[in-house]
Design a protein around this motif. Structure first.
Motif, PDB file in Angstrom:
ATOM      1  N   PHE A  30      67.252  46.655  93.189  1.00  0.00           N
ATOM      2  CA  PHE A  30      67.169  47.899  92.420  1.00  0.00           C
ATOM      3  C   PHE A  30      68.548  48.277  91.866  1.00  0.00           C
ATOM      4  CE2 PHE A  30      63.255  49.558  94.880  1.00  0.00           C
ATOM      5  CZ  PHE A  30      62.424  48.967  93.946  1.00  0.00           C
ATOM      6  N   GLY A  31      69.553  48.102  92.724  1.00  0.00           N
ATOM      7  CA  GLY A  31      70.912  48.451  92.303  1.00  0.00           C
ATOM      8  C   GLY A  31      71.375  47.607  91.129  1.00  0.00           C
ATOM      9  N   VAL A  32      71.075  46.316  91.185  1.00  0.00           N
ATOM     10  CA  VAL A  32      71.478  45.437  90.079  1.00  0.00           C
ATOM     11  C   VAL A  32      70.787  45.871  88.790  1.00  0.00           C
ATOM     12  CG1 VAL A  32      71.360  43.090  89.204  1.00  0.00           C
ATOM     13  CG2 VAL A  32      71.997  43.494  91.557  1.00  0.00           C
ATOM     14  N   PHE A  33      69.487  46.178  88.880  1.00  0.00           N
ATOM     15  CA  PHE A  33      68.771  46.612  87.683  1.00  0.00           C
ATOM     16  C   PHE A  33      69.353  47.926  87.164  1.00  0.00           C
ATOM     17  CE2 PHE A  33      65.108  43.929  89.190  1.00  0.00           C
ATOM     18  CZ  PHE A  33      65.248  43.023  88.163  1.00  0.00           C
ATOM     19  N   ALA A  34      69.636  48.832  88.103  1.00  0.00           N
ATOM     20  CA  ALA A  34      70.215  50.115  87.696  1.00  0.00           C
ATOM     21  C   ALA A  34      71.556  49.906  87.015  1.00  0.00           C
ATOM     22  CB  ALA A  34      70.363  51.031  88.910  1.00  0.00           C
ATOM     23  N   GLY A  35      72.312  48.912  87.533  1.00  0.00           N
ATOM     24  CA  GLY A  35      73.594  48.607  86.916  1.00  0.00           C
ATOM     25  C   GLY A  35      73.432  48.157  85.477  1.00  0.00           C
ATOM     26  N   PHE A  36      72.464  47.290  85.230  1.00  0.00           N
ATOM     27  CA  PHE A  36      72.250  46.825  83.861  1.00  0.00           C
ATOM     28  C   PHE A  36      71.772  47.961  82.965  1.00  0.00           C
ATOM     29  CE2 PHE A  36      72.289  42.502  85.606  1.00  0.00           C
ATOM     30  CZ  PHE A  36      73.111  41.926  84.664  1.00  0.00           C
ATOM     31  N   GLY A  65      73.223  50.922  95.529  1.00  0.00           N
ATOM     32  CA  GLY A  65      71.956  50.368  95.994  1.00  0.00           C
ATOM     33  C   GLY A  65      72.094  49.765  97.382  1.00  0.00           C
ATOM     34  N   LEU A  66      73.162  49.010  97.587  1.00  0.00           N
ATOM     35  CA  LEU A  66      73.385  48.410  98.898  1.00  0.00           C
ATOM     36  C   LEU A  66      73.553  49.487  99.964  1.00  0.00           C
ATOM     37  CD1 LEU A  66      75.782  45.433  98.132  1.00  0.00           C
ATOM     38  CD2 LEU A  66      73.515  45.302  99.108  1.00  0.00           C
ATOM     39  N   GLY A  67      74.294  50.530  99.627  1.00  0.00           N
ATOM     40  CA  GLY A  67      74.519  51.614 100.581  1.00  0.00           C
ATOM     41  C   GLY A  67      73.211  52.278 100.969  1.00  0.00           C
ATOM     42  N   VAL A  68      72.392  52.601  99.965  1.00  0.00           N
ATOM     43  CA  VAL A  68      71.120  53.258 100.246  1.00  0.00           C
ATOM     44  C   VAL A  68      70.235  52.347 101.096  1.00  0.00           C
ATOM     45  CG1 VAL A  68      68.995  54.082  99.196  1.00  0.00           C
ATOM     46  CG2 VAL A  68      71.170  54.735  98.211  1.00  0.00           C
ATOM     47  N   PHE A 103      64.971  46.562 103.424  1.00  0.00           N
ATOM     48  CA  PHE A 103      65.362  47.584 102.460  1.00  0.00           C
ATOM     49  C   PHE A 103      66.682  47.228 101.771  1.00  0.00           C
ATOM     50  CE2 PHE A 103      62.324  50.571 104.447  1.00  0.00           C
ATOM     51  CZ  PHE A 103      61.725  50.983 103.270  1.00  0.00           C
ATOM     52  N   LEU A 104      67.556  46.570 102.550  1.00  0.00           N
ATOM     53  CA  LEU A 104      68.838  46.151 101.963  1.00  0.00           C
ATOM     54  C   LEU A 104      68.590  45.220 100.780  1.00  0.00           C
ATOM     55  CD1 LEU A 104      71.931  46.382 102.573  1.00  0.00           C
ATOM     56  CD2 LEU A 104      71.720  44.144 103.576  1.00  0.00           C
ATOM     57  N   LEU A 105      67.713  44.236 100.990  1.00  0.00           N
ATOM     58  CA  LEU A 105      67.436  43.271  99.918  1.00  0.00           C
ATOM     59  C   LEU A 105      66.772  43.961  98.731  1.00  0.00           C
ATOM     60  CD1 LEU A 105      66.164  40.242 102.012  1.00  0.00           C
ATOM     61  CD2 LEU A 105      68.288  40.436 100.744  1.00  0.00           C
ATOM     62  N   LEU A 106      65.799  44.805  99.044  1.00  0.00           N
ATOM     63  CA  LEU A 106      65.052  45.475  97.979  1.00  0.00           C
ATOM     64  C   LEU A 106      65.983  46.357  97.152  1.00  0.00           C
ATOM     65  CD1 LEU A 106      62.172  45.904  96.923  1.00  0.00           C
ATOM     66  CD2 LEU A 106      62.063  47.930  98.362  1.00  0.00           C
ATOM     67  N   PHE A 107      66.809  47.164  97.845  1.00  0.00           N
ATOM     68  CA  PHE A 107      67.652  48.094  97.107  1.00  0.00           C
ATOM     69  C   PHE A 107      68.831  47.411  96.445  1.00  0.00           C
ATOM     70  CE2 PHE A 107      65.087  51.315  98.881  1.00  0.00           C
ATOM     71  CZ  PHE A 107      65.232  52.387  98.033  1.00  0.00           C
ATOM     72  N   PHE A 108      69.188  46.222  96.951  1.00  0.00           N
ATOM     73  CA  PHE A 108      70.187  45.436  96.231  1.00  0.00           C
ATOM     74  C   PHE A 108      69.655  45.090  94.835  1.00  0.00           C
ATOM     75  CE2 PHE A 108      71.396  41.040  95.117  1.00  0.00           C
ATOM     76  CZ  PHE A 108      72.709  41.282  94.785  1.00  0.00           C
ATOM     77  N   PRO A 138      56.578  52.845  90.939  1.00  0.00           N
ATOM     78  CA  PRO A 138      57.348  52.559  92.160  1.00  0.00           C
ATOM     79  C   PRO A 138      58.556  51.684  91.894  1.00  0.00           C
ATOM     80  CG  PRO A 138      55.103  51.664  92.298  1.00  0.00           C
ATOM     81  CD  PRO A 138      55.164  52.476  91.064  1.00  0.00           C
ATOM     82  N   LEU A 139      58.557  50.978  90.775  1.00  0.00           N
ATOM     83  CA  LEU A 139      59.699  50.140  90.431  1.00  0.00           C
ATOM     84  C   LEU A 139      60.752  50.948  89.675  1.00  0.00           C
ATOM     85  CD1 LEU A 139      60.187  47.108  90.870  1.00  0.00           C
ATOM     86  CD2 LEU A 139      59.568  46.778  88.485  1.00  0.00           C
ATOM     87  N   MET A 140      60.280  51.788  88.752  1.00  0.00           N
ATOM     88  CA  MET A 140      61.219  52.475  87.864  1.00  0.00           C
ATOM     89  C   MET A 140      61.907  53.649  88.543  1.00  0.00           C
ATOM     90  SD  MET A 140      61.845  50.953  85.275  1.00  0.00           S
ATOM     91  CE  MET A 140      62.859  52.080  84.344  1.00  0.00           C
ATOM     92  N   ILE A 141      61.188  54.355  89.442  1.00  0.00           N
ATOM     93  CA  ILE A 141      61.792  55.553  90.028  1.00  0.00           C
ATOM     94  C   ILE A 141      63.033  55.214  90.861  1.00  0.00           C
ATOM     95  CG2 ILE A 141      61.400  57.417  91.686  1.00  0.00           C
ATOM     96  CD1 ILE A 141      58.661  57.765  90.503  1.00  0.00           C
ATOM     97  N   PRO A 142      62.978  54.217  91.758  1.00  0.00           N
ATOM     98  CA  PRO A 142      64.214  53.900  92.488  1.00  0.00           C
ATOM     99  C   PRO A 142      65.330  53.454  91.561  1.00  0.00           C
ATOM    100  CG  PRO A 142      62.345  52.713  93.414  1.00  0.00           C
ATOM    101  CD  PRO A 142      61.836  53.425  92.224  1.00  0.00           C
ATOM    102  N   ILE A 143      64.983  52.716  90.512  1.00  0.00           N
ATOM    103  CA  ILE A 143      66.035  52.249  89.606  1.00  0.00           C
ATOM    104  C   ILE A 143      66.682  53.422  88.896  1.00  0.00           C
ATOM    105  CG2 ILE A 143      66.423  50.947  87.486  1.00  0.00           C
ATOM    106  CD1 ILE A 143      64.494  48.892  88.449  1.00  0.00           C
ATOM    107  N   GLU A 144      65.844  54.356  88.438  1.00  0.00           N
ATOM    108  CA  GLU A 144      66.404  55.520  87.745  1.00  0.00           C
ATOM    109  C   GLU A 144      67.244  56.371  88.696  1.00  0.00           C
ATOM    110  OE1 GLU A 144      66.432  56.693  84.708  1.00  0.00           O
ATOM    111  OE2 GLU A 144      65.250  55.139  83.730  1.00  0.00           O
TER     112      GLU A 144
END
Lengths: 84, 247
Positions: A55-61, A31-34, A48-53, B160-166
């Motif tokens: 997202f990355g944490v959520f994706a990790g969980f 997420g941080l990289g993206v 974008f760094l903050l936002l994708f950070f 918009p929230l779920m797609i980036p996470i997925e």
């Protein structure tokens, strides 16, 4: 023999910790990289760094949840069949 | 008891040594100890299964029984995790599991090298598996590839929230696949190295403590080698299943 097995399993417990850590860190790093790349491309540091950070944490969980579901399956399975 | 002073070098046995420098078309193809031990494990798997099934009988002998159990174990895993015609992917899963398992286990022999403790090796395996599953997904589902990132039954407001996470969780797959195996192998062998150092460095009346514990840890390492190979291949099954069957 059963006791020895239990001791071995307890000692091997740290592999679980490594897995949880890996799962969280990998997605966060991606997420941080993206986010970093997007910022560099669009010149919008640091949004974008903050936002994708996040997202990355959520994706990790999310990944952690999926992997631990598999873990339950391993525990229910006769997963310790003797290997050759 | 007047050996050379033991040195604390817990990372010593991860050193890659090149036996033969080799470069083809600008690609470094040197034969290192990692390469040699990968060969050894691949050949060991092949030879063991060949020996076990040398003269197959209806009433199996001990070796044949072991080989059949090993095969059934993988078949069970494939049946459970890949819906539909999962048996087609059995050879891939079988080869992957026993290669990783033997790389893990042979590295426990003192003096041997563990190829799976190199991030390059595990990353190559993980990227191969990931690339294969992505290619399979594009071939099987075509454009539906992108629909997998939007879970059905979700209010459009959350998309918009779920797609980036997925997407991120999808991209993290090869990374965590590679790092998980690498980190587990490296951690275990480092602890073994530290314990061996303690065993050598302590005075004679305390030597039994770290050395005894290293025996327990060796047992744990065998268990972990098995579990990690299992997780690696089960996740491969899950990825292939994702590619074959849309949710």
């Amino acid at each position: 023999m059963r006791k020895a097995k239990a001791i071995v399993k307890q000692t091997a417990g740290y592999q679980w910790a490594i897995r949880v850590g890996t799962e969280l860190v990998a997605a966060t790093m991606i997420g941080l990289g993206v986010g970093y790349m997007l910022d560099k491309w669009l010149g919008t540091r640091p949004w974008f760094l903050l936002l994708f950070f996040l997202f990355g944490v959520f994706a990790g969980f999310l990944n952690l949840y999926r992997v631990l579901q598999l873990d339950m399956q391993v525990q229910q399975d006769p997963g310790d069949e003797k290997d050759s | 008891m007047s050996a050379a002073e033991p040195k604390l070098e817990p990372l010593h046995h991860f050193q890659v040594v090149n036996y033969l420098e080799l470069e083809l078309f600008g690609v470094d193809l040197s034969i290192s100890n990692s390469v040699v031990w990968m060969w050894v494990s691949a050949i060991a798997v092949f030879v063991l299964f060949r020996l076990a099934l040398r003269s197959p009988a209806i009433i199996p002998g001990r070796m044949q029984m072991l080989a059949e159990a090993a095969y059934l174990f993988i078949r069970h895993m494939v049946d459970e995790n890949i819906r539909g015609d999962g048996r087609r992917y059995l050879p891939l899963i079988f080869a992957l599991f026993y290669f990783v398992l033997f790389c893990n286990l042979l590295g426990l022999i003192p003096g041997a090298f563990t190829p799976t403790s190199q991030l390059v090796v595990t990353a190559t395996l993980a990227i191969g598996v990931f690339g294969y599953s992505v290619a399979l997904r594009v071939v099987r589902q075509g454009f539906g590839f992108f629909r997998a990132f939007a879970p059905s039954g979700l209010p459009p407001l959350l998309l918009p929230l779920m797609i980036p996470i997925e997407v991120l969780s999808f991209m993290a797959r090869p990374v965590s696949l590679a790092v998980r195996l690498f980190a587990n192998m490296t951690a275990g062998h480092t602890v073994l190295g530290v314990l061996a150092f303690f065993g050598l460095a302590l005075p004679w009346f305390a030597t039994w403590l770290p050395l005894g514990f290293s025996i327990v840890l060796n047992g744990a390492e065998i268990f972990i080698g098995f579990i990690q190979a299992y997780i690696f291949t089960v996740l491969t099954c899950v990825y292939i299943d994702d590619a074959l069957n849309a949710h």
